[in-house]
Design a protein around this motif. Structure first.
Motif, short mmCIF file in Angstrom:
data_model
loop_
_atom_site.label_atom_id
_atom_site.label_comp_id
_atom_site.label_asym_id
_atom_site.label_seq_id
_atom_site.Cartn_x
_atom_site.Cartn_y
_atom_site.Cartn_z
N MET A 202 0.98 -1.28 0.05
CA MET A 202 0.18 0.10 0.11
C MET A 202 1.10 1.33 0.04
SD MET A 202 -2.97 -0.68 2.95
CE MET A 202 -4.12 -1.99 2.63
N MET A 203 0.54 2.15 -0.83
CA MET A 203 1.21 3.47 -0.78
C MET A 203 0.44 4.60 -1.34
SD MET A 203 3.63 2.28 -4.12
CE MET A 203 3.54 0.57 -3.44
N PRO A 204 0.79 5.94 -1.11
CA PRO A 204 -0.10 6.97 -1.84
C PRO A 204 -0.05 7.04 -3.11
CG PRO A 204 1.45 7.59 -0.02
CD PRO A 204 1.94 6.34 -0.23
N ASN A 205 -1.16 7.57 -3.93
CA ASN A 205 -1.32 7.39 -5.25
C ASN A 205 -1.15 9.04 -6.04
OD1 ASN A 205 -2.04 7.35 -7.87
ND2 ASN A 205 -4.13 7.12 -7.36
N ILE A 206 0.11 9.14 -6.27
CA ILE A 206 0.31 10.65 -6.91
C ILE A 206 -0.71 11.30 -8.08
CG2 ILE A 206 1.97 10.12 -8.29
CD1 ILE A 206 2.19 13.02 -6.01
N ASP A 207 -1.40 9.94 -8.57
CA ASP A 207 -2.31 10.68 -9.72
C ASP A 207 -3.60 10.79 -9.14
OD1 ASP A 207 -0.23 11.04 -11.46
OD2 ASP A 207 -0.98 9.28 -12.59
N SER A 208 -3.84 10.54 -7.92
CA SER A 208 -5.09 10.77 -7.06
C SER A 208 -5.92 12.01 -7.21
CB SER A 208 -5.18 10.18 -5.83
OG SER A 208 -4.37 11.16 -4.91
N ALA A 209 -7.15 12.17 -6.76
CA ALA A 209 -7.66 13.43 -6.62
C ALA A 209 -7.39 14.24 -5.50
CB ALA A 209 -9.43 13.00 -6.73
N GLY A 210 -7.10 13.65 -4.41
CA GLY A 210 -6.48 14.43 -3.60
C GLY A 210 -5.02 15.20 -3.91
N ALA A 211 -4.24 14.50 -4.78
CA ALA A 211 -3.16 15.13 -5.04
C ALA A 211 -3.28 16.03 -6.10
CB ALA A 211 -2.19 13.92 -5.62
N LYS A 212 -4.37 15.99 -6.94
CA LYS A 212 -4.63 17.19 -7.85
C LYS A 212 -5.19 18.22 -7.19
CE LYS A 212 -5.20 13.60 -11.66
NZ LYS A 212 -6.17 12.79 -12.31
N ILE A 213 -6.02 17.92 -6.15
CA ILE A 213 -6.55 19.01 -5.69
C ILE A 213 -5.92 19.90 -4.60
CG2 ILE A 213 -8.60 19.84 -3.82
CD1 ILE A 213 -10.02 17.09 -4.93
N PHE A 214 -5.08 19.23 -3.89
CA PHE A 214 -4.12 19.96 -2.93
C PHE A 214 -2.84 20.35 -3.34
CE2 PHE A 214 -7.58 17.93 -0.26
CZ PHE A 214 -7.94 19.22 0.39
N GLY A 215 -2.36 19.96 -4.54
CA GLY A 215 -1.04 20.29 -4.96
C GLY A 215 0.03 19.98 -3.92
N SER A 216 0.65 21.29 -3.84
CA SER A 216 1.64 20.83 -2.63
C SER A 216 1.51 20.90 -1.40
CB SER A 216 2.77 22.22 -3.02
OG SER A 216 2.36 23.46 -2.39
N TYR A 217 0.18 21.14 -1.28
CA TYR A 217 -0.40 20.87 0.32
C TYR A 217 -0.95 19.58 0.56
CZ TYR A 217 -0.08 25.91 0.02
OH TYR A 217 0.29 27.33 0.06
N TRP A 218 -0.82 18.59 -0.24
CA TRP A 218 -1.35 17.23 -0.16
C TRP A 218 -0.76 16.49 1.14
CZ3 TRP A 218 -0.43 12.15 -2.75
CH2 TRP A 218 -1.34 11.37 -2.49
N TYR A 219 -1.39 16.28 2.04
CA TYR A 219 -0.73 15.61 3.20
C TYR A 219 0.33 14.47 2.91
CZ TYR A 219 -0.32 13.44 7.82
OH TYR A 219 0.02 12.77 8.99
N ALA A 220 -0.04 13.73 1.81
CA ALA A 220 0.89 12.57 1.73
C ALA A 220 1.83 12.78 1.04
CB ALA A 220 -0.17 11.53 0.90
N LEU A 221 2.21 13.98 0.49
CA LEU A 221 3.61 14.43 0.03
C LEU A 221 4.68 13.76 0.93
CD1 LEU A 221 3.00 17.69 -2.05
CD2 LEU A 221 3.11 15.18 -2.80
N GLU A 222 4.46 14.27 2.27
CA GLU A 222 5.36 13.91 3.25
C GLU A 222 6.60 14.36 2.97
OE1 GLU A 222 5.54 12.02 6.65
OE2 GLU A 222 3.58 13.53 6.70
#
Ligand SMILES: [Zn+2]
Length: 333
Positions: A202-222
């Protein structure tokens, strides 16, 4: 939408800066990679900027300026351990993964990569399974051994001395994005698995809706703890290169809404020169706040999750691969 426009403006600001020459894609070799975004470690509220680069061909995203391995411990520490550690002690947390694995393998030798204090291994404890782990922290490894009798190698994944064709299943939950050499690690996984053995990750999906919506603020960028970001496409490509065959690959909705919104508010306050405690050291929420949050989760969150599904796939990748009986392509393409 104000938040969206602000984030688009941030990304444009970043893209307008001079960017150093970049390495070709480490997964597919594509030369013309481009800056994806620049952002700091928002969890700890630090100011140093990190650059994520994206391959337009295979969609792999990686940290172009990672900390050196001997510096990396400065980016974890007790605040991080507290943030990620608590949930792992709850057996319920592991039930879904346990049940999923048992659908494919009923017993044998199981290796958990980055097993921490043995939360998942404990959930698998039974006479049918011989349990193994790999863990960087000596203290966590000792806890895992004490808790479930697992044999835990302490150190880097690539240094673990397991023989070829050793394991019926290898698991890797929210660890793969932290490794410096994902291709070499996955090649090891393929080597260590018995033919027909299962790799469950399991891992974060960089092409997900959350990544697109939040950009550099997406929590899972970590940043800078996550060194590589995968999409279903790039993970499939990497797995195929080391002889792993896809059994199941899905994405799961997990917008990381609250911490991502918090990062946006942190940034607004910082620009307004208002001091703010970073998420890493934020006090536990009050009872009143928790009540409001619970109502929010029950009412607003499902609506937002439904809207997110219009924007893109889920935020977490759940992947199960099988080691085939034929040898992987030695050229790795
Ligand atoms: Zn690529």
């Amino acid at each position: 939408m104000d938040i969206g426009n602000q984030m688009i403006a941030d990304v444009k600001d970043v893209a307008g800066e001079g960017v150093e020459s970049r390495e070709p894609c480490p997964l597919c070799g594509w030369a013309d990679t481009h800056l994806f975004l620049k952002a700091p470690d928002r969890f700890h509220g630090r100011s140093r900027l990190y650059q994520l680069v994206r391959c337009p061909s295979c969609s792999l995203v990686w940290l172009a300026n990672p900390p050196r391995p001997d510096e990396m411990n400065q980016h974890y520490g007790p605040d991080y351990d507290r943030a990620v550690g608590g949930v792992g002690e709850n057996p319920e947390h592991w039930r879904g993964r346990r049940d999923a694995l048992l659908r494919y393998k009923s017993g044998g030798a199981l290796l958990d990569l980055g097993c921490n204090s043995g939360g998942f291994l404990s959930s698998m404890k039974s006479p049918s399974w011989k349990l193994y782990g790999i863990e960087m922290s000596d203290q966590a490894a000792r806890m895992a051994e004490a808790k479930c009798g697992a044999e835990v190698f302490v150190g880097d994944l690539l240094d673990a001395p397991f023989p070829s064709d050793s394991f019926d299943a290898i698991t890797c939950f929210h660890v793969f994005e932290h490794v410096y050499q994902p291709r070499a690690v996955l090649a090891k996984v393929s080597e260590w698995l018995k033919p027909g053995g299962i790799f469950y990750a399991m891992m974060p999906n960089i092409d997900s809706a959350g990544a697109k919506i939040f950009g550099s603020y997406w929590y899972a960028l970590e940043l800078p703890r996550h060194l590589y970001h995968f999409s279903p496409k790039s993970l499939r490509k990497l797995a195929g290169a080391v002889g792993l065959e896809e059994i199941s690959l899905t994405t799961n909705r997990e917008v990381f809404l609250e911490p991502s919104v918090r990062y946006i508010i942190d940034e607004w306050l910082r620009k307004a020169a208002i001091a703010r405690t970073p998420l890493a050291r934020a006090p536990a929420p009050s009872l009143a706040f928790r009540a409001v949050r619970k109502a929010f989760r029950l009412t607003v969150l499902p609506v937002l999750a439904g809207l997110a599904s219009l924007v893109g796939d889920g935020e977490s990748i759940y992947a199960i691969f099988k080691k085939g009986i034929k040898n992987p392509d030695p050229a790795g393409k």
